[in-house]
Design a protein around this motif. Structure first.
Motif, mmCIF file in Angstrom:
data_model
loop_
_atom_site.group_PDB
_atom_site.id
_atom_site.type_symbol
_atom_site.label_atom_id
_atom_site.label_comp_id
_atom_site.label_asym_id
_atom_site.label_seq_id
_atom_site.Cartn_x
_atom_site.Cartn_y
_atom_site.Cartn_z
ATOM 1 N N PRO A 274 0.824 -1.207 0.000
ATOM 2 C CA PRO A 274 0.000 0.000 0.000
ATOM 3 C C PRO A 274 0.860 1.259 0.000
ATOM 4 O O PRO A 274 1.789 1.384 0.793
ATOM 5 C CB PRO A 274 -0.808 -0.131 1.299
ATOM 6 C CG PRO A 274 -0.862 -1.582 1.557
ATOM 7 C CD PRO A 274 0.443 -2.131 1.081
ATOM 8 N N GLY A 275 0.556 2.169 -0.920
ATOM 9 C CA GLY A 275 1.259 3.434 -0.979
ATOM 10 C C GLY A 275 2.645 3.369 -1.589
ATOM 11 O O GLY A 275 3.365 4.380 -1.607
ATOM 12 N N LYS A 276 3.021 2.191 -2.099
ATOM 13 C CA LYS A 276 4.347 2.050 -2.692
ATOM 14 C C LYS A 276 4.244 1.625 -4.153
ATOM 15 O O LYS A 276 3.221 1.109 -4.589
ATOM 16 C CB LYS A 276 5.173 1.017 -1.913
ATOM 17 C CG LYS A 276 5.497 1.451 -0.500
ATOM 18 C CD LYS A 276 6.462 0.471 0.160
ATOM 19 C CE LYS A 276 6.853 0.935 1.546
ATOM 20 N NZ LYS A 276 7.821 0.000 2.187
ATOM 21 N N GLU A 277 5.317 1.838 -4.870
ATOM 22 C CA GLU A 277 5.359 1.428 -6.261
ATOM 23 C C GLU A 277 5.543 -0.087 -6.365
ATOM 24 O O GLU A 277 6.066 -0.734 -5.454
ATOM 25 C CB GLU A 277 6.509 2.134 -6.989
ATOM 26 C CG GLU A 277 6.300 3.629 -7.145
ATOM 27 C CD GLU A 277 7.350 4.262 -8.038
ATOM 28 O OE1 GLU A 277 7.232 5.468 -8.322
ATOM 29 O OE2 GLU A 277 8.284 3.557 -8.444
ATOM 30 N N ARG A 278 5.110 -0.611 -7.488
ATOM 31 C CA ARG A 278 5.289 -2.040 -7.741
ATOM 32 C C ARG A 278 6.783 -2.353 -7.849
ATOM 33 O O ARG A 278 7.532 -1.609 -8.470
ATOM 34 C CB ARG A 278 4.560 -2.429 -9.018
ATOM 35 C CG ARG A 278 4.543 -3.898 -9.316
ATOM 36 C CD ARG A 278 3.543 -4.206 -10.394
ATOM 37 N NE ARG A 278 3.716 -3.363 -11.552
ATOM 38 C CZ ARG A 278 2.812 -3.211 -12.514
ATOM 39 N NH1 ARG A 278 1.663 -3.862 -12.433
ATOM 40 N NH2 ARG A 278 3.044 -2.432 -13.547
ATOM 41 N N GLU A 279 7.175 -3.463 -7.251
ATOM 42 C CA GLU A 279 8.591 -3.839 -7.179
ATOM 43 C C GLU A 279 8.781 -5.222 -7.789
ATOM 44 O O GLU A 279 8.032 -6.150 -7.466
ATOM 45 C CB GLU A 279 9.039 -3.850 -5.715
ATOM 46 C CG GLU A 279 10.430 -4.385 -5.477
ATOM 47 C CD GLU A 279 10.725 -4.644 -4.011
ATOM 48 O OE1 GLU A 279 11.911 -4.755 -3.653
ATOM 49 O OE2 GLU A 279 9.775 -4.751 -3.212
ATOM 50 N N GLY A 280 9.779 -5.366 -8.627
ATOM 51 C CA GLY A 280 10.122 -6.682 -9.146
ATOM 52 C C GLY A 280 10.826 -7.494 -8.072
ATOM 53 O O GLY A 280 11.686 -6.979 -7.358
ATOM 54 N N VAL A 281 10.464 -8.753 -7.945
ATOM 55 C CA VAL A 281 11.013 -9.613 -6.900
ATOM 56 C C VAL A 281 11.957 -10.653 -7.503
ATOM 57 O O VAL A 281 13.121 -10.738 -7.137
ATOM 58 C CB VAL A 281 9.870 -10.295 -6.129
ATOM 59 C CG1 VAL A 281 10.435 -11.251 -5.077
ATOM 60 C CG2 VAL A 281 8.973 -9.254 -5.471
ATOM 61 N N LEU A 282 11.429 -11.464 -8.394
ATOM 62 C CA LEU A 282 12.202 -12.541 -9.009
ATOM 63 C C LEU A 282 11.653 -12.797 -10.390
ATOM 64 O O LEU A 282 10.469 -12.584 -10.656
ATOM 65 C CB LEU A 282 12.079 -13.839 -8.198
ATOM 66 C CG LEU A 282 12.971 -14.001 -6.975
ATOM 67 C CD1 LEU A 282 12.396 -15.034 -6.030
ATOM 68 C CD2 LEU A 282 14.367 -14.408 -7.390
ATOM 69 N N CYS A 283 12.505 -13.314 -11.250
ATOM 70 C CA CYS A 283 12.081 -13.650 -12.599
ATOM 71 C C CYS A 283 12.835 -14.885 -13.050
ATOM 72 O O CYS A 283 14.037 -15.021 -12.750
ATOM 73 C CB CYS A 283 12.370 -12.482 -13.531
ATOM 74 S SG CYS A 283 12.017 -12.833 -15.258
ATOM 75 N N ILE A 284 12.161 -15.774 -13.746
ATOM 76 C CA ILE A 284 12.812 -16.959 -14.294
ATOM 77 C C ILE A 284 12.475 -17.079 -15.766
ATOM 78 O O ILE A 284 11.320 -16.922 -16.165
ATOM 79 C CB ILE A 284 12.401 -18.234 -13.525
ATOM 80 C CG1 ILE A 284 13.174 -19.449 -14.047
ATOM 81 C CG2 ILE A 284 10.892 -18.478 -13.619
ATOM 82 C CD1 ILE A 284 13.044 -20.681 -13.146
ATOM 83 N N SER A 285 13.515 -17.336 -16.553
ATOM 84 C CA SER A 285 13.313 -17.561 -17.980
ATOM 85 C C SER A 285 13.039 -19.040 -18.205
ATOM 86 O O SER A 285 13.856 -19.884 -17.847
ATOM 87 C CB SER A 285 14.560 -17.142 -18.761
ATOM 88 O OG SER A 285 14.464 -17.566 -20.105
ATOM 89 N N ASN A 286 11.901 -19.365 -18.794
ATOM 90 C CA ASN A 286 11.575 -20.764 -19.039
ATOM 91 C C ASN A 286 12.380 -21.347 -20.200
ATOM 92 O O ASN A 286 12.434 -22.567 -20.362
ATOM 93 C CB ASN A 286 10.079 -20.921 -19.318
ATOM 94 C CG ASN A 286 9.252 -20.757 -18.070
ATOM 95 O OD1 ASN A 286 9.642 -21.217 -17.003
ATOM 96 N ND2 ASN A 286 8.126 -20.088 -18.178
#
Length: 124
Positions: free
Chosen positions: A41-53
């Motif tokens: 709440p009240g914060k920008e969206r943040e990337g956490v983790l990503c995996i390339s299939n």
């Protein structure tokens, strides 16, 4: 129809664990990278983790290194986010999303498809 369905959210105490799932359908799963994002709440969206299939390459945010892991089941078309040692600051709505170009894993505006999100609350 493209679908990304997150599940596994809930309320957990600090130090606890949760595993989120992202079930994908309607697009060639093996050709895409799947990312997890969160928004408090009240914060920008943040990337956490990503995996390339396509090649298994994984990108991490510094804030979750050593605590969160990501894995992909290419048979079930499902990506998992294992979250350990949870902290109150991890509280957020967690979203999974799909992007065709894995180089753009950390660029949220590049993503093609998004799920509806699942709430994670870390509180004592």
């Amino acid at each position: 129809e493209v679908q990304l369905a997150e599940s596994g959210g809930g309320v957990v105490r600090p130090g606890g664990s949760l595993r989120l799932s992202c079930a994908a359908s309607g697009f060639p799963f093996d050709d895409y990278a799947i990312g997890w994002f969160r928004q408090a709440p009240g914060k920008e969206r943040e990337g956490v983790l990503c995996i390339s299939n396509s090649d298994g390459h994984i990108d991490y945010a510094d804030s979750v290194k050593g605590r969160f892991t990501i894995s992909s089941d290419n048979v079930k078309n499902t990506v998992y986010l294992q979250m350990n040692s949870l902290k109150p600051e991890d509280t957020a709505v967690y979203y999974c999303a799909a992007v065709y170009n894995p180089i753009l894993c950390s660029v949220s505006v590049a993503y093609d498809y998004w799920g509806q999100g699942t709430q994670v609350t870390v509180s004592s």
